[in-house]
Enzyme design. Structure first.
Site, PDB file in Angstrom:
ATOM      1  N   CYS A 157       4.793   1.288  -1.367  1.00 30.42           N
ATOM      2  CA  CYS A 157       3.732   2.289  -1.558  1.00 30.42           C
ATOM      3  C   CYS A 157       3.246   2.719  -0.186  1.00 30.42           C
ATOM      4  CB  CYS A 157       2.598   1.691  -2.379  1.00 30.42           C
ATOM      5  SG  CYS A 157       2.955   1.497  -4.126  1.00 30.42           S
ATOM      6  N   HIS A 195      -0.535  -2.203   1.297  1.00 25.29           N
ATOM      7  CA  HIS A 195      -0.160  -3.586   1.586  1.00 25.29           C
ATOM      8  C   HIS A 195       0.480  -3.710   2.963  1.00 25.29           C
ATOM      9  CE1 HIS A 195       4.183  -2.862   0.716  1.00 25.29           C
ATOM     10  NE2 HIS A 195       3.712  -1.999  -0.175  1.00 25.29           N
TER      11      HIS A 195
END
EC number: 2.3.2.-
Length: 233
Positions: A197, A181
């Site tokens: 992440c 992302h």
């Protein structure tokens, strides 16, 4: 096969909290840390004006040349077009364009990013996604309750920790809760960060999203990074 590292140490919550917002001190430190003078940024890092939310230009002198998006010789020649290979220790994501060429992106890796390895399926991708906070995270941070799944999550736009785009990885039909992302800042690229992440600059994740191939394989290489080591460069 996907494995989870340090599951006991993380209390089973690392993946669920994978895309948590950065600490305020982390944002401040990354945004203000001075860098040595660098060559002029390429135009690809200018302001983007055709998005529903602002994507400002990367400030001059904040993005090292080694972290610029670029085409490189494909180091993974056995992979199919659209496959993605992430090296969390190097802070690099490769998108396979052709047998000869790949696009290399710099990333930062959150704690959950070091807790996973293996190959998953790129199940879907979202532009300006909502961030839906899992109940396990709300139990630890009750102030995030307004952004729970049942409440519809956090609105997209500035301040949403997923940034401009998110790629969602599934394994055997189940959400791994592992995301690629946006919303990285330049100074954190190539580094281990406290949360998230795989984070990319919004400019880069928009570029990756435009190229992504539904159903492609996404491989996260095993990490050999010693626990507690911060900088990857």
């Amino acid at each position: 096969m996907f494995t989870r590292r340090h599951v006991l140490a993380l209390g089973g919550a690392a993946a669920l909290a994978a895309c948590a917002p950065r600490r305020e001190t982390e944002i401040t430190r990354a945004a203000t840390a001075p860098l040595s003078p660098e060559p002029p940024l390429p135009a690809i890092y200018g302001a983007i004006h055709d998005e529903p939310y602002p994507v400002p230009a990367i400030p001059p002198g904040t993005l090292k040349p080694e972290h610029w998006r670029r085409e490189v010789p494909n180091p993974w020649t056995g992979r199919s077009r659209g496959d993605i290979v992430i090296d969390p220790d190097a802070g690099i994501l490769h998108f396979i364009d052709t047998p000869e060429i790949a696009t290399r992106y710099a990333v930062s890796v959150g704690a959950a990013g070091f807790a996973w390895e293996g190959t998953a399926r790129l199940q879907f991708a979202r532009a300006w996604p909502r961030w839906k906070v899992p109940e396990t995270m709300i139990a630890r941070k009750p102030e995030l309750a307004p952004y729970s799944v049942s409440n519809g999550g956090m609105d997209p736009g500035p301040g949403n920790p997923l940034g401009a785009r998110a790629l969602y990885l599934f394994k055997n039909g189940k959400d791994t809760l592992y995301r690629v992302h946006g919303d990285a800042v330049p100074q954190e690229l190539g580094r281990a960060v406290s949360s998230g992440c795989i984070r990319m600059l919004n400019h880069d994740v928009i570029h990756l999203h435009a190229k992504h191939v539904h159903g492609a394989s996404v491989t996260v290489l095993p990490s050999i990074k010693p626990k507690g080591l911060g900088a990857l460069y």
